[in-house]
Motif scaffolding. Structure first.
Motif, short mmCIF file in Angstrom:
data_model
loop_
_atom_site.label_atom_id
_atom_site.label_comp_id
_atom_site.label_asym_id
_atom_site.label_seq_id
_atom_site.Cartn_x
_atom_site.Cartn_y
_atom_site.Cartn_z
N ARG A 2 0.84 -1.20 0.00
CA ARG A 2 0.00 0.00 0.00
C ARG A 2 0.87 1.25 0.00
NH1 ARG A 2 -4.58 0.83 4.55
NH2 ARG A 2 -5.70 -0.63 3.21
N LYS A 3 0.53 2.20 -0.87
CA LYS A 3 1.23 3.47 -0.91
C LYS A 3 0.46 4.48 -0.06
CE LYS A 3 3.01 6.97 -4.14
NZ LYS A 3 3.04 7.41 -5.56
N VAL A 4 1.15 5.14 0.85
CA VAL A 4 0.50 6.09 1.75
C VAL A 4 1.31 7.38 1.81
CG1 VAL A 4 -0.46 4.22 3.16
CG2 VAL A 4 1.70 5.28 3.84
N PRO A 29 10.39 8.18 10.19
CA PRO A 29 9.99 6.81 9.89
C PRO A 29 11.19 5.90 9.63
CG PRO A 29 8.65 8.36 8.66
CD PRO A 29 9.75 9.15 9.28
N LEU A 30 11.17 4.71 10.22
CA LEU A 30 12.24 3.76 10.01
C LEU A 30 12.22 3.25 8.58
CD1 LEU A 30 11.95 1.70 13.33
CD2 LEU A 30 13.61 3.48 12.76
N ARG A 31 13.39 3.11 8.01
CA ARG A 31 13.51 2.54 6.66
C ARG A 31 13.76 1.05 6.79
NH1 ARG A 31 14.13 6.68 2.86
NH2 ARG A 31 14.46 8.75 3.80
N LEU A 32 12.76 0.26 6.40
CA LEU A 32 12.77 -1.18 6.59
C LEU A 32 12.33 -1.86 5.29
CD1 LEU A 32 10.80 -1.06 9.95
CD2 LEU A 32 13.27 -1.46 9.74
N PRO A 33 12.63 -3.16 5.14
CA PRO A 33 12.17 -3.85 3.93
C PRO A 33 10.66 -3.74 3.75
CG PRO A 33 13.78 -5.19 5.07
CD PRO A 33 13.48 -4.04 5.97
N GLU A 34 9.92 -3.77 4.85
CA GLU A 34 8.46 -3.70 4.78
C GLU A 34 7.93 -2.26 4.82
OE1 GLU A 34 9.34 -4.31 9.24
OE2 GLU A 34 10.24 -4.79 7.29
N VAL A 80 6.14 10.04 1.76
CA VAL A 80 5.37 8.94 1.18
C VAL A 80 6.04 7.63 1.56
CG1 VAL A 80 4.66 7.84 -0.99
CG2 VAL A 80 4.55 10.33 -0.76
N ALA A 81 5.23 6.60 1.81
CA ALA A 81 5.76 5.28 2.18
C ALA A 81 5.02 4.19 1.44
CB ALA A 81 5.64 5.07 3.69
N TRP A 82 5.75 3.11 1.12
CA TRP A 82 5.16 1.88 0.60
C TRP A 82 5.23 0.85 1.72
CZ3 TRP A 82 7.43 5.39 -2.51
CH2 TRP A 82 6.81 5.67 -3.73
N LEU A 83 4.08 0.35 2.14
CA LEU A 83 3.98 -0.53 3.30
C LEU A 83 3.57 -1.93 2.87
CD1 LEU A 83 2.08 1.92 5.69
CD2 LEU A 83 4.56 1.58 5.49
N ASP A 84 4.35 -2.93 3.27
CA ASP A 84 4.07 -4.32 2.92
C ASP A 84 4.62 -5.23 4.00
OD1 ASP A 84 3.56 -6.76 1.84
OD2 ASP A 84 4.73 -6.47 0.01
N GLN A 216 -6.68 -2.39 19.74
CA GLN A 216 -7.75 -2.76 18.82
C GLN A 216 -7.93 -4.27 18.71
OE1 GLN A 216 -8.04 -0.47 15.20
NE2 GLN A 216 -6.61 1.07 15.94
N ASN A 217 -7.08 -5.02 19.41
CA ASN A 217 -7.18 -6.48 19.43
C ASN A 217 -7.07 -7.07 18.02
OD1 ASN A 217 -7.39 -8.93 20.83
ND2 ASN A 217 -9.61 -9.02 20.60
N ASN A 218 -6.05 -6.64 17.28
CA ASN A 218 -5.85 -7.18 15.94
C ASN A 218 -4.38 -7.20 15.57
OD1 ASN A 218 -5.15 -4.53 15.23
ND2 ASN A 218 -7.14 -4.07 14.33
N LEU A 219 -4.10 -7.82 14.43
CA LEU A 219 -2.75 -7.82 13.89
C LEU A 219 -2.51 -6.49 13.18
CD1 LEU A 219 -2.73 -11.37 12.20
CD2 LEU A 219 -2.10 -10.77 14.54
N THR A 220 -1.27 -6.05 13.16
CA THR A 220 -0.96 -4.86 12.38
C THR A 220 -0.89 -5.25 10.90
OG1 THR A 220 1.44 -5.15 12.62
CG2 THR A 220 0.32 -3.84 14.30
N ASP A 221 -1.12 -4.26 10.05
CA ASP A 221 -1.13 -4.52 8.61
C ASP A 221 -0.48 -3.36 7.87
OD1 ASP A 221 -3.02 -2.49 8.74
OD2 ASP A 221 -4.74 -3.82 8.48
N ASP A 222 -0.83 -3.18 6.61
CA ASP A 222 -0.21 -2.12 5.82
C ASP A 222 -0.84 -0.75 6.07
OD1 ASP A 222 -2.62 -2.55 4.56
OD2 ASP A 222 -1.75 -3.16 2.64
N GLY A 223 -1.52 -0.62 7.20
CA GLY A 223 -2.05 0.67 7.62
C GLY A 223 -1.32 1.21 8.83
N TYR A 224 -0.15 0.65 9.14
CA TYR A 224 0.65 1.06 10.30
C TYR A 224 2.01 1.56 9.83
CZ TYR A 224 -2.61 -1.27 13.53
OH TYR A 224 -3.71 -1.64 14.26
#
Length: 261
Positions: A2-4, A29-34, A80-84, A216-224
């Protein structure tokens, strides 16, 4: 993937001028593979040069100093970030994430609660962490204004109420006491007007860190979007500073994360 686009602003107001103001920022923001970052820009008011380094947790730290009197301090950052999340690299887990830290100390009430949580000791680490998160979410209530930035996991749990920072630190404390390595994460998510806190647990089988959001009692995803990580909040303070003067201060924080279509 996801591009944000993201935007973060932190503004301090002082009741009277201060000077010799030294500060450090972990709001990069940390620069990471994901988490691929592009076009990162930032600004300071008053404007002074920043010196950059990495701390022992891998966070980017920008440090500076205002010598002259000033009544406000503002930092803005955007990009801008690409999150995966699927692109995480395998890595080793530092031992520091397996032991209690300053804000994540086990207490008798927490120990009693842990003993009551219905999870299997034979289950895999991540499965046990999910069960702990679900158990905590059913017990702890979200309420702003009843805890502070420096409230420990034990104190927040004793109140039974708190915010995302408290959820994360209590969850981390429970995980470590259960033999699961866990760390604190500060960042931004969709739909938030400020920053957010969650946790990551280490999956030994896969040798990767996996994100869990106990608020939120969930897994993190490409919205974090991750800004900083560490043992607890004290390692991840996005702004720290000292100054000369007797001024009171107020802080306003705003964060926005939205998808680029």
């Amino acid at each position: 993937m996801r591009k944000v686009k993201f935007f973060y602003r932190m503004a301090l107001q002082f009741s009277q001028p201060v000077w010799q103001h030294s500060f450090s920022l972990r709001a990069f923001p940390l620069r990471l593979p994901e988490q691929q970052i592009c076009g990162l820009t930032w600004s300071l008011e008053p404007d002074v040069p920043l010196t950059f380094q990495r701390d022992c947790f891998g966070n980017v730290v920008g440090s500076g100093r205002f010598e002259s009197p000033h009544s406000q301090f503002q930092y803005e950052m955007s990009g801008v970030a690409w999150l995966d999340p699927a692109r995480k690299n395998q890595e080793r887990c530092p031992a520091i994430y397996r032991y209690p830290s300053a804000a994540c100390q086990m207490t008798e009430p927490l120990q009693h609660f842990l003993q009551q949580c219905p999870f299997s000791e034979d289950a895999a680490e991540f499965a046990r962490a999910m069960q702990l998160m679900d158990c905590l979410h059913g017990h702890f209530q979200y309420e702003a204004g009843v805890t502070s930035a420096f409230t420990t996991a034990g104190d927040a749990f004793a109140q039974g109420r708190g915010v995302c920072q408290d959820y994360a630190q209590i969850f981390i404390t429970l995980c470590r006491a259960s033999g699961i390595a866990a760390r604190y994460v500060a960042g931004m998510i969709f739909g938030e007007g400020a920053t957010h806190a969650w946790a990551e647990v280490y999956d030994t089988a896969q040798q990767v860190w996996l994100g869990l959001d106990p608020t939120q009692n969930n897994l993190t995803d490409d919205g974090y979007l991750k800004l900083a990580q560490g043992r607890d909040y004290l390692d991840c303070r996005l702004n720290r500073g000292i100054f000369s003067g007797l001024a009171a201060q107020t802080q306003d924080v705003y964060g926005n994360l939205e998808e680029v279509l």
